[in-house]
Write a protein that holds these residues in place. Sequence first.
Motif, PDB file in Angstrom:
ATOM      1  N   CYS A 163       0.842  -1.191   0.000  1.00  0.00           N
ATOM      2  CA  CYS A 163       0.000   0.000   0.000  1.00  0.00           C
ATOM      3  C   CYS A 163       0.877   1.241   0.000  1.00  0.00           C
ATOM      4  CB  CYS A 163      -0.930   0.004   1.214  1.00  0.00           C
ATOM      5  SG  CYS A 163      -2.098   1.396   1.244  1.00  0.00           S
ATOM      6  N   TRP A 179       0.481   5.121   4.610  1.00  0.00           N
ATOM      7  CA  TRP A 179      -0.895   5.289   4.157  1.00  0.00           C
ATOM      8  C   TRP A 179      -1.300   6.756   4.081  1.00  0.00           C
ATOM      9  CZ3 TRP A 179       0.146   2.851   8.957  1.00  0.00           C
ATOM     10  CH2 TRP A 179       0.409   1.477   8.876  1.00  0.00           C
ATOM     11  N   TYR A 211      -2.128   9.094   0.923  1.00  0.00           N
ATOM     12  CA  TYR A 211      -3.421   9.182   0.229  1.00  0.00           C
ATOM     13  C   TYR A 211      -4.222  10.370   0.729  1.00  0.00           C
ATOM     14  CZ  TYR A 211      -3.000   4.796  -2.327  1.00  0.00           C
ATOM     15  OH  TYR A 211      -2.612   3.816  -3.205  1.00  0.00           O
ATOM     16  N   VAL A 238      -7.844   4.922   2.449  1.00  0.00           N
ATOM     17  CA  VAL A 238      -7.021   4.240   1.442  1.00  0.00           C
ATOM     18  C   VAL A 238      -7.955   3.570   0.433  1.00  0.00           C
ATOM     19  CG1 VAL A 238      -5.051   3.794   2.974  1.00  0.00           C
ATOM     20  CG2 VAL A 238      -6.904   2.123   2.826  1.00  0.00           C
ATOM     21  N   CYS A 249      -5.558  -1.509  -1.336  1.00  0.00           N
ATOM     22  CA  CYS A 249      -4.662  -1.600  -0.182  1.00  0.00           C
ATOM     23  C   CYS A 249      -5.144  -2.636   0.832  1.00  0.00           C
ATOM     24  CB  CYS A 249      -4.564  -0.240   0.525  1.00  0.00           C
ATOM     25  SG  CYS A 249      -3.475   0.940  -0.287  1.00  0.00           S
TER      26      CYS A 249
END
Length: 272
Positions: free
Chosen positions: A159, A166, A169, A189, A193
Amino acid sequence: MKKQYAGRLNKCGIFIKYALLIGNCVLALVGCIAMGICIYIAADKVYFVTVVIGTSLVTVATYLVLAGACVLVLSSLFGCFGSIYENRKLLFTYAVCLSVAFFLSVLGSSMAIVFRSWTSDQIRGYMRNTLQIKYGMNGTENELVTHSWDTAQEKWYCCAVEDQSWGIYRSSEWYPIQPGVPDATTNLVPESCCVKDQYGKYVQLTKCQTYRIGPPGLQSGNTNEALFYRGCFTAGLESLYVISGYIIGIGVAIAFLMICGILFSMWLFLTL
C-alpha cells in the motif's frame, strides 16, 4: 530441397553435422521454454510496472529477450535443415539469425542489469508524485495510473510508497473526492490496499479503509489485519529484482548457446 555437397564430409564433418542437428533440437526446446517464461513475465508481472515506477527498462528487457527467444526457435529450423541437407545457404542464414538473436538477448540482459543500478531516490520520487497527483483522477492518463497502481498494490500486497505510508493518500488529489464525512467516515485508502482471503474476497473492507484508532487513520495503534503495511517501493523493487535476475539469466544462457551454434554452423559450413 536438393541436397548439396553430398558425400564430401569426412568423419569429423559427419560428427559436426549430427552434433549441430541435435544441438538445434536443444536450442528449439530452450527457446520455447524461454518464450514461455518471458510471455508469463510480460503478461502477469511487468505490464503495469512502467507506469508505477517510471522506467520501462524491465519491460523492454523482457520483450527484447522474448524476441531473441523467438528468433532462436526460428533459426533452429534453418540449422536443422541446413545440417540435414548440408546446405551452405541455410547454414549461413542460420548463423545470421543466431547473430540477431544473440544481439537481442545481450541487449535485453544489459537493460535488466542497468535497472538494478537505477537510482532508488528517482523511483521513489516518481512513485510519490504519480500517487499524489494522478491517482483516482479523470482522464485517460490518470486512469491508466490508477489502474496500474491498483494492480501493483494487489499483486505486490502493498500500500502506498514506503512502508506504513498510508497518509500519502490523505495528501493526494484522490482523498477530497471520496464520499462520506471528512475525518469520520471517508475512505483513507483505496480498496487495492486491503487484504483478501484465499477466495479473493476482502477480509474486512470497511475496517481496512476507515479504521481511525489505528492504521490507516493513525501511524500506530491497534493492528489492522485487513490492511497492507508494506510499501510498494520495497515490495516492487524486490519483485523486479527477481524478475530482472530471470531475464539476465535467460539472456546470458541463450547468448552462450547461440555462440556455440554459430561456431558449429561455421565449422560445418567450412567443411562442405
